[in-house]
Write a protein that holds these residues in place. Structure first.
Motif, PDB file in Angstrom:
ATOM      1  N   LEU A 137       0.326  -9.221  -1.343  1.00 26.21           N
ATOM      2  CA  LEU A 137       1.344  -8.159  -1.260  1.00 26.21           C
ATOM      3  C   LEU A 137       0.993  -7.013  -2.199  1.00 26.21           C
ATOM      4  O   LEU A 137       1.106  -5.840  -1.835  1.00 26.21           O
ATOM      5  CB  LEU A 137       2.726  -8.720  -1.611  1.00 26.21           C
ATOM      6  N   LEU A 138       0.538  -7.370  -3.405  1.00 27.55           N
ATOM      7  CA  LEU A 138       0.186  -6.326  -4.379  1.00 27.55           C
ATOM      8  C   LEU A 138      -1.019  -5.517  -3.905  1.00 27.55           C
ATOM      9  O   LEU A 138      -1.121  -4.323  -4.176  1.00 27.55           O
ATOM     10  CB  LEU A 138      -0.105  -6.956  -5.748  1.00 27.55           C
ATOM     11  N   GLU A 168       2.328  -6.989   4.535  1.00 28.25           N
ATOM     12  CA  GLU A 168       3.556  -6.229   4.265  1.00 28.25           C
ATOM     13  C   GLU A 168       4.706  -7.191   4.004  1.00 28.25           C
ATOM     14  O   GLU A 168       4.795  -8.238   4.658  1.00 28.25           O
ATOM     15  CB  GLU A 168       3.904  -5.363   5.480  1.00 28.25           C
ATOM     16  N   PRO A 169       5.584  -6.865   3.072  1.00 24.15           N
ATOM     17  CA  PRO A 169       6.740  -7.745   2.858  1.00 24.15           C
ATOM     18  C   PRO A 169       7.703  -7.661   4.043  1.00 24.15           C
ATOM     19  O   PRO A 169       7.752  -6.632   4.720  1.00 24.15           O
ATOM     20  CB  PRO A 169       7.380  -7.179   1.584  1.00 24.15           C
ATOM     21  N   THR A 170       8.437  -8.734   4.273  1.00 24.34           N
ATOM     22  CA  THR A 170       9.449  -8.681   5.341  1.00 24.34           C
ATOM     23  C   THR A 170      10.761  -8.120   4.798  1.00 24.34           C
ATOM     24  O   THR A 170      11.654  -7.763   5.552  1.00 24.34           O
ATOM     25  CB  THR A 170       9.666 -10.083   5.962  1.00 24.34           C
ATOM     26  N   SER A 217       7.117   3.832  -4.435  1.00 26.89           N
ATOM     27  CA  SER A 217       7.042   2.754  -3.444  1.00 26.89           C
ATOM     28  C   SER A 217       5.701   2.815  -2.713  1.00 26.89           C
ATOM     29  O   SER A 217       5.213   3.892  -2.362  1.00 26.89           O
ATOM     30  CB  SER A 217       8.173   2.912  -2.442  1.00 26.89           C
ATOM     31  N   ILE A 218       5.118   1.650  -2.490  1.00 28.04           N
ATOM     32  CA  ILE A 218       3.833   1.634  -1.751  1.00 28.04           C
ATOM     33  C   ILE A 218       4.055   1.375  -0.257  1.00 28.04           C
ATOM     34  O   ILE A 218       3.104   1.316   0.511  1.00 28.04           O
ATOM     35  CB  ILE A 218       2.847   0.589  -2.327  1.00 28.04           C
ATOM     36  N   ALA A 219       5.325   1.256   0.131  1.00 26.93           N
ATOM     37  CA  ALA A 219       5.627   0.894   1.528  1.00 26.93           C
ATOM     38  C   ALA A 219       5.145   1.949   2.524  1.00 26.93           C
ATOM     39  O   ALA A 219       4.671   1.620   3.602  1.00 26.93           O
ATOM     40  CB  ALA A 219       7.127   0.683   1.689  1.00 26.93           C
TER      41      ALA A 219
END
Lengths: 235, 304
Positions: free
Chosen positions: A53-54, A59-61, A71-73
């Protein structure tokens, strides 16, 4: 102001795989710039998922990951490459290319970011000197011991001067002597200002170094102690 | 400077990949070569056939006859109107005397005395002066005939529309068949390049994963494979071009000697004319096949 912002912040992160497995479950944590953190826990506790994830490999759910408050999203593909240049990674199985010598393995990291040949030669030589491998510069990875191979991997992770170093079981394939040497190197790197996060199963190194220890179980943080030890944690 | 060094590195890696995947590289180069070789052969046939058809087309004309006693001025005016049309390549005036001489030569060859006794100095084709009109594009013949018929003073227009249509249709058919075969061959080539690049990607899977982790851009990772594909395409184009160049003159000579009876029809294009078109087309096709094949594969197998 920016000094107070954690270099990494995970806010209610969850990660479920398609098979219905919850690898990370509503996890929140912060890591400050320059910290040395151990992440320990049994197999399946979510440590490797945390690393992925890092690195934005998955991708996180749910939830968000922040790097220096951002934010890295929403990073685009090109920005992901730049983001990863901020993070050096070391793996248990070294991940070295056996068809290239030590120099070329380390230089690969410089090459991908377009460093000029002259600077690349200088930087690689300098980092190999730091990890004590100057004499092995032309050796093939297969000619090196496990400890030496891990130091090559460390040199490759550090040569681009990342802000964060992630080490996933860095001592997993090393004997106690080499394991200790590797941890000393990581400590030195940390003292130079790099934030170091080490995922490990090795209680000896954790107990010996007296650093912050985050214990994970079933995708959650079970405990988070500033000067923790592996031996104290019974999970 | 940075871009150049990345490009040089990618070229080096691309060449390395070619050597690494030796057998697959050979298979891909072989298929592209076979494809472009066949393409070249079809091109020889199509371009030369078109050239021959074009030559034949210019000999397929329209004959325009005038009303009786129309006068030279009116005939000249009709000629000007016909010449003004864009599809007309040549207009030849055939006087009544020339028509009679030609007719005698064609129909009564060897019977000149008999003809002289029968007709003397009379010209039975006295009202048969005409224009022979040749077109640059034979498919326009119908429309031109209609136009000429509408001109005052024109009695009759004789064309050879069937011959014209036939030649045009054969030409089109050859074009369609060759296009279909070439498309199939191109698809096979792209599929094989896909296999080669996929193999290259799987061989370098570890390296790709490391490059991703140390922050390589999408382009940096993909560039060596794209260059590999393009190099396969260029080699795959160069080989058949060399063979075709070597063959062309010999084929033309062979056909010319073997079918010398048809020497009036079998007029081939010059080597330089053929290859000035074929070389850029084959190189573009080779590069295109290599590029599309590699991009298609990388889209499915490599993602940052």
């Amino acid at each position: 102001m920016s000094e107070n912002i954690p270099i990494i912040r995970l806010e209610n992160i969850s990660k479920s795989y398609q098979e219905g497995v919850d690898a990370i479950d509503n996890l929140s944590l912060e890591v400050d710039k320059g910290e040395f953190v151990f992440v320990v826990g049994p197999s399946g506790s979510g440590k490797s998922t945390l690393i992925k994830l890092l690195l934005k490999e998955i991708e996180p759910t749910g939830g968000q990951i922040f790097m220096r408050g951002k934010s890295i999203a929403s990073l685009r593909r090109r920005q992901i490459s730049k983001y990863r240049r901020e993070i050096g990674v070391v793996f248990q199985n070294f991940k070295l290319l056996n068809d290239r010598n030590v120099f070329e393995n380390v230089a690969l990291a410089q090459r991908v970011i377009g460093v000029s040949k002259w600077n690349m030669n200088r930087n690689v030589a300098s980092i190999l000197s730091l990890v004590g491998l100057t004499e092995k510069i032309l050796a093939n990875p297969s000619e090196l011991s496990g400890g030496e191979q891990q130091r090559v991997a460390l040199a490759r992770a550090l040569v681009n001067r990342p802000s964060i170093l992630l080490a996933d079981e860095p001592t997993g394939n090393l004997d106690p002597k080499n394991a200790r040497a590797m941890m000393e190197l990581l400590d030195d790197v940390n003292k130079l200002g790099t934030t170091v996060i080490v995922v490990t199963h090795n209680p000896d190194v954790v107990d010996e170094m007296k650093k912050r220890v985050i214990v994970m179980q079933n995708g959650k943080v079970l405990s988070d102690k500033v000067k923790g030890g592996y031996a104290y944690e019974r999970y | 400077m940075k871009g150049i060094s990345v490009l040089l590195y990618s070229i080096k890696q691309g060449i390395k990949n070619l050597r690494h995947n030796g057998l697959f590289t050979l298979a891909s180069v072989g298929t592209i070569s076979a494809c472009l070789f066949l393409f070249g052969i079809f091109y020889f046939i199509v371009s030369n056939f078109q050239y021959m058809v074009k030559n034949a087309e210019t000999s397929v004309g329209i004959t325009v006859f005038f009303n009786e006693n129309i006068g030279d001025e009116a005939i000249a005016s009709i000629g000007d109107k016909i010449r003004a049309r864009g599809e007309v390549s040549e207009v030849i005036f055939v006087s009544a005397d020339e028509a009679w001489e030609k007719f005698k030569g064609e129909v009564f060859a060897g019977r000149e005395e008999e003809i002289a006794q029968t007709f003397g100095d009379d010209n039975p084709l006295v009202d048969s002066a005409s224009y022979e009109v040749y077109l640059s594009d034979v498919s326009e013949q119908g429309a031109l005939s209609e136009y000429i018929k509408s001109i005052d003073g024109v009695r009759e227009v004789k064309g050879s529309i069937d011959a014209a249509t036939g030649l045009t249709n054969v030409n089109k058919l050859i074009g369609y068949v060759s296009a279909a075969i070439i498309i199939i061959l191109l698809a096979v080539s792209i599929f094989l390049i896909n296999t080669t690049i996929s193999t290259g990607v799987s061989v370098r899977k570890e390296e790709i994963s490391i490059m991703r982790l140390v922050g390589a851009t999408d382009l940096f990772i993909k560039m060596p494979f794209i260059i590999e594909g393009i190099l396969i395409g260029i080699i795959g184009a160069a080989l058949p071009l060399a063979v075709l160049y070597f063959m062309y003159g010999r084929i033309v000579n062979f056909v010319g000697e073997r079918f010398s009876v048809l020497s009036g029809i079998l007029i081939f294009l010059e080597e330089g004319t053929v290859f000035s078109v074929l070389v850029p087309i084959c190189v573009c096709l080779g590069v295109g096949i290599g590029y599309i094949g590699s991009i298609w594969t990388l889209r499915r197998h490599v993602r940052v």
